[in-house]
Scaffold this active site. Structure first.
Site, short mmCIF file in Angstrom:
data_model
loop_
_atom_site.label_atom_id
_atom_site.label_comp_id
_atom_site.label_asym_id
_atom_site.label_seq_id
_atom_site.Cartn_x
_atom_site.Cartn_y
_atom_site.Cartn_z
CB SER A 266 -0.94 0.02 1.22
OG SER A 266 -1.67 -1.17 1.31
NE ARG A 267 7.35 1.42 -0.20
CZ ARG A 267 8.00 1.95 -1.22
NH1 ARG A 267 7.80 1.52 -2.44
NH2 ARG A 267 8.86 2.93 -1.03
CE LYS B 261 -4.58 8.38 8.15
NZ LYS B 261 -5.65 8.12 9.13
N GLY C 241 -4.12 0.41 -0.95
CA GLY C 241 -4.32 -0.77 -1.78
C GLY C 241 -4.69 -2.05 -1.06
CD GLU C 242 -0.59 -4.38 1.70
OE1 GLU C 242 -0.28 -3.34 2.30
OE2 GLU C 242 0.01 -5.45 1.83
#
Lengths: 757, 291
Positions: free
Chosen positions: A516-517, A712, A715-716
């Site tokens: 998710s970065r 923030k 994705g996950e």
């Protein structure tokens, strides 16, 4: 800059890679071809655990069109791996699971390569097998008899068949149980799940005259793949070039090396370009799926449902190699603590070897497994205490400034807002008892993975910007998101930004499209690059306009200084002729927040960066006779900090929920006696468009301190809560909790029969 | 996998080719099953004879007493055929859940029959309608009831040099209705865990069953007719009690296996539930005529 005034960031703009992808022009790694290319195939073990007595490749080698065969005897004895260096390219002396690579063949056609595989003769001597992770914990059978000789990250605690064991301890859990009003103890199991990317793992490799190798592949982590290849090939990493033309999905299943090493080794052996692509059968027997797990949760509460104590243990079945197992087992501890205040915790995560496929880091590793157990138990507790499931959560959720499980401080907390919004949207307060229909709710939190990102940004003489990143556009729109931030900062249009593909030879390092970065971290690097470009442009503009730098600004692709202005394009042209061009290197790293190390043992990710909070709510029907589940409505309220592009955030939420619905209801790689029984897409049941309802996304924006404009990670999280939310809704509809994933109609029907009798 | 691809212009040419290339040739129509079999190395034909474009084998014809469905008719054609919206609705119901939209636009009904999968979705409907197949081979044409045509899992009485050209369905008497129900783990691209087709004709007056035909898929080595349940229902009151009893009888008649899709026990339970539901649907659909 005030986010409300943004003209590019925060808007629903079409993605930069969109047209190529929808018109079929985009080149994926699977499309890639080179002149004179050979085809590689991998011989895989039919045995689950056996000594290799003999490998005879002579008959295969004599087949016309076969150009090279390699086995473990032909390559350096290297063990690689992220947490534990236990993995080899080919089975060495022993096969450890059905599907274990034994040899690879290069031939002029796929058919010849397949025939050659059949002609390789292997003699085996069976060894006793271990398929059950709980049995493996205490068995005398060793899957890795020499595990002590393997290198591992110093933080990883190993013993016997245990590839990693992590703990979080807070307070005196026994004392807290002792003073609890009630204590609940439950056991849950979850199944092996394939990431379900559309494009199988594929690589094409070619060596040049100077002994350098280039690999075109669809990895999520080009730099990690470059390093692993360099180790396997015994080369300095600069002589290995990894480039990703395009990637048809990954979901964490393409983080670690897949077929790149086979292609590179065969290409070296044959001095020809080689392409290797996994089949569906290989994907389902020898890829990197989400681990199956067993989760035990024990929770003590007071009369009002406040959490006083929780002990938990997750046993993660990591298969024949550690893979991502130790990390997954460790991360599950934060998920089991949840976004809740709990007086005392004693959580343990164990990754254990078995004779099955080794597993990876599928989207939110450990998230859905631990959350399924923890959040279903929350509803069981609520029911027993006569509390509303929403109410018991609201009584326990963390608030701003509360400590997290590792002693870190929860900041920009939005869990209550997410829960209330999801509940309101699903009509939580209008619930009526209706046989066969129920609503369920579940919530969680999740990290934004750290790691460094670098970008190069160049302003072109036409005033556009080229963005070179080492992060792959994996399909999420993350690179478009980063480009929106870059365009915003430089007063450009999004379409003025050209984002290049990833090439390790040219791109700066990026920790990769994972965790998710990507939009978060590459976006931050773009902020830094834009600041540097502004500095360069203002300095040049000061000379050109004879104006002071103070008070300069960028507007509509111009540097403005009082009543004077000069275009970015003009500055780029001047700089190119006289100053080497406007080029910036932007970097970003998100340091881990302070935490209390005495709480955390042997944990490779002891504290979470920039966590996000979210809640899911579902309304579903259960056929009381057949057990079939029909999802009527599904709502997600997710805190994204700042929505860089709401459309792609909704896309992430919808896709994650679809995967979560698959894990909840239908998906499972089924093993019987060490063999996969459904190694095809007929019987491995990913949900279709007909199975997934419209997903209603509620985007919550509670700004973070660390992300670009307060963003923030996004994705996950969406795939974490579906199993729990759906499980709780099934319980609301039927009165029984399926405690095992997937919650198939057959299992639900069986539970209903037990309840009726 | 490598094969020569032949595209004959007529049925006669196709049969001649098959005779000449026997036994290494296979017919291919929509290819939705045979291509998978080739890819999974279940079969390895040296010749594929493409019958997909043969003239006269596609489409639906109607006479006063029967429908003739060309063997190359696609499911989408059946799903949208107005004449099937009435008592033959089971045809539409099955056609709309076979594979997904892509499969429905390429797969043929003849292929589903000759493939003879125990889990074929269209076969139960045809079996419940007492379909008769027209077959052309080197020695001319013959007709055979579908009931006699499928002999086991993947096995039929078709010779490798014969082609199914059409499927004939007798029109149903008044006070008749059909229904098809399917259970699987997902709603499309799904091989049935169990599927059931029912055809119910009521006696004059509308309260008793005159004749019932029940065909069940994926619960035995081949799609079968639940004869005991059918016999029980004849002359019985058409109500929930008798439909439930028929479900129980059908569950006793079936011989399911346990596999990765479901256990035999669950399949047996589904047969019981689904037979009852299919009959109930039929009964409700005769509502207009009962009054």
């Amino acid at each position: 800059m005030n986010a409300q005034n943004h003209s590019v960031a925060g808007r629903r703009l079409p993605r930069l890679d969109g047209v190529g992808k929808v018109t079929g022009k985009h080149v994926y790694a699977a499309d890639f071809k080179l002149p004179g290319m050979l085809y590689g195939k991998v011989l895989r073990s039919p045995r689950a655990h056996a000594l290799i007595k003999k490998i005879d490749t002579s008959r295969a080698a004599s087949i016309h069109g076969v150009r090279g065969i390699i086995t473990s005897a032909d390559i350096p004895a290297i063990r690689y791996g992220t947490a534990v260096r236990d993995t080899t390219v080919f089975a060495v002396d022993r096969v450890l699971f059905v599907g274990h690579a034994i040899a690879a063949v290069a031939a002029t056609s796929l058919e010849i390569a397949e025939r050659a595989l059949e002609a390789i003769e292997v003699e085996y001597e069976n060894l006793p097998t271990l398929f059950d992770p709980e049995e493996a914990l205490n068995s005398n059978i060793r899957i890795h008899p020499n595990w002590e000789t393997y290198k591992a990250l110093p933080i990883i605690a190993r013993s016997g068949n245990i590839a990693g064991q992590a703990r979080i301890r807070v307070g005196d859990v026994e004392a807290a149980f002792a003073k609890s009003y009630k204590v609940y103890e439950h056991r849950f199991t979850t199944a092996l799940q394939h990431p379900g990317y559309t494009e199988p793992r594929v690589a094409t490799a070619d060596w040049d005259a100077n002994g350098n190798v280039t690999v075109w592949c669809n990895t999520q982590l080009p730099f990690d793949t470059q390093n692993t290849l360099a180790e396997i090939l015994d080369l300095p990493s600069a002589r290995v070039r990894v480039t990703v033309p395009g990637i048809g999905g990954g979901f964490g299943g393409k983080l670690r090396i897949g077929v790149e090493h086979f292609a590179a080794l065969l290409a070296r052996k044959t001095a020809r370009p080689i392409k290797v692509m996994s089949t569906s059968e290989e994907e389902l027997t020898a890829a990197l799926p989400r681990q199956a797990s067993v989760v035990l949760v024990k929770t003590g509460v007071d009369k009002d449902g406040h959490l006083l104590a929780r002990s938990g243990k997750i046993i993660v079945d990591c298969g024949a190699y550690a893979g991502s197992g130790p990390g997954t087992a460790a991360i599950s501890l934060q998920v089991m603590a949840g976004p809740y205040k709990t007086g005392a915790l004693e959580l343990e995560g164990i990754a254990v070897y078995t004779n099955k496929v080794h597993s990876g880091s599928f989207r939110a590793p450990a998230g859905p497994m631990a959350n399924f157990a923890m959040e279903c138990q929350m509803d069981m507790i609520a029911k027993d205490l006569g509390l509303d499931p929403l109410e018991i959560r609201l009584r326990n959720v963390v608030k701003e400034g509360d400590p997290g499980p590792s002693g870190e401080i929860h900041k920009s907390v939005s869990i209550e807002e997410c829960l209330r919004k999801a509940a309101n949207a699903i009509g939580w307060h209008d619930r009526k008892p209706e046989p066969g229909r129920g609503k369920g709710i579940a919530c969680s939190w999740w990290m934004t993975t750290g790691g460094s990102s670098g970008v190069y940004v160049k302003i072109n003489p036409d005033g556009t910007a080229t963005l070179v990143s080492g992060a792959v556009e994996i399909g999420t729109g993350a690179i478009t998101g980063a480009a929106q931030i870059l365009a915003e900062e430089l007063s450009l249009d999004l379409t003025d930004v050209n984002a290049t593909g990833v090439d390790t030879q040219a791109a700066p390092f990026d920790y990769g499209a994972q965790g998710s970065r990507t939009a978060f971290s590459v976006g931050n690097a773009c902020l830094a690059a834009a600041a540097e470009l502004r500095r360069q442009m203002f300095e040049l503009a000061a000379k050109q306009l004879d104006a002071p730098i103070e008070g300069m600004s960028l507007q509509d692709k111009h540097v403005i200084a009082g009543n004077k202005s000069i275009s970015i394009a003009e500055l780029a042209r001047i700089s190119r002729l006289a100053g080497g061009g406007l080029i910036a290197h932007g970097t970003a790293i998100s340091p881990a927040p302070p935490y209390d190390p005495t709480r955390v043992q042997n944990h490779p990710l002891p504290v979470w960066n920039t966590p996000s909070y979210h809640a899911h709510a579902v309304d579903l029907s259960v056929d009381q006779a057949t057990g079939k589940v029909t999802i009527n409505r599904y709502v997600v309220a997710q805190d994204v900090g700042y929505a860089i592009n709401p459309t792609y955030i909704e896309g992430q939420i919808e896709g994650g929920v679809a995967q979560g619905i698959g894990q909840a209801l239908s998906e499972e790689i089924v093993y019987q006696d060490g063999r996969v029984m459904n190694a095809n897409l007929t019987d491995y049941k990913m949900p279709t468009a007909m199975d997934v309802p419209e997903i209603e996304s509620i985007i919550v924006e509670c700004r973070s301190a660390a992300g670009p404009y307060g963003a923030k990670g996004v994705g996950e999280p969406p795939c974490i809560e579906p199993p729990a939310a759906i499980g709780n809704a099934i319980a609301a509809a039927t009165g029984c909790w399926p405690n095992s994933l997937p919650m198939t109609a057959e299992k639900i029907a069986a539970a209903l029969r037990v309840q009726q009798s | 996998m490598s094969f020569d691809f032949h595209r004959p212009a007529t049925v006669t040419e196709a049969v001649d080719l098959a005779q000449r290339l026997f036994p290494t040739a296979r017919f291919i129509a929509g290819g939705s099953d045979i291509v998978i079999q080739i890819n999974r190395k279940k079969i390895d034909p040296s010749h594929l004879i493409d019958v997909a474009c043969l003239p006269g084998l596609s489409g639906i014809a109607e006479t006063s007493d029967e429908f003739t469905l060309g063997a190359l008719t696609k499911y989408h054609t059946i799903e949208t055929h107005p004449a099937f919206a009435g008592s033959l609705r089971a045809l539409i119901e099955a056609a709309s859940v076979i594979g997904g939209r892509q499969v429905q636009n390429i797969a043929t009904i003849g292929g589903n029959i000759v493939n003879a999968s125990p889990a074929a979705d269209f076969v139960p409907v045809l079996l419940a309608l007492d379909a008769v197949l027209d077959i052309t081979g080197p020695n001319g044409s013959r007709s055979v009831p579908l009931q006699d045509f499928i002999v086991g899992p993947g096995k039929t009485s078709l010779l490798p040099v014969e082609i199914v050209t059409s499927i004939r369905l007798a029109k149903l008497p008044a006070r008749s209705a059909t229904a098809f129900v399917k259970e699987g783990r997902r709603r499309a691209m799904e091989i049935s865990v169990v599927c059931v087709a029912a055809c119910l004709t009521l006696e004059a007056g509308g309260s008793r069953c005159a004749s019932v035909r029940l065909a069940i898929g994926a619960a035995a080595p081949k799609v079968f007719r639940a004869k005991a349940a059918e016999a029980y229902l004849e002359g019985q009151l058409a109500d929930q009690t008798s439909f439930a009893e028929a479900g129980k009888l059908a569950a006793e008649e079936c011989a399911p296996i346990s596999d990765v899709r479901a256990s035999a026990d669950y399949r047996r339970r589904l047969v019981s539930i689904m037979v009852e539901r299919a009959l109930t649907a039929c009964f409700e659909r005769t509502g207009e005529e009962r009054r």
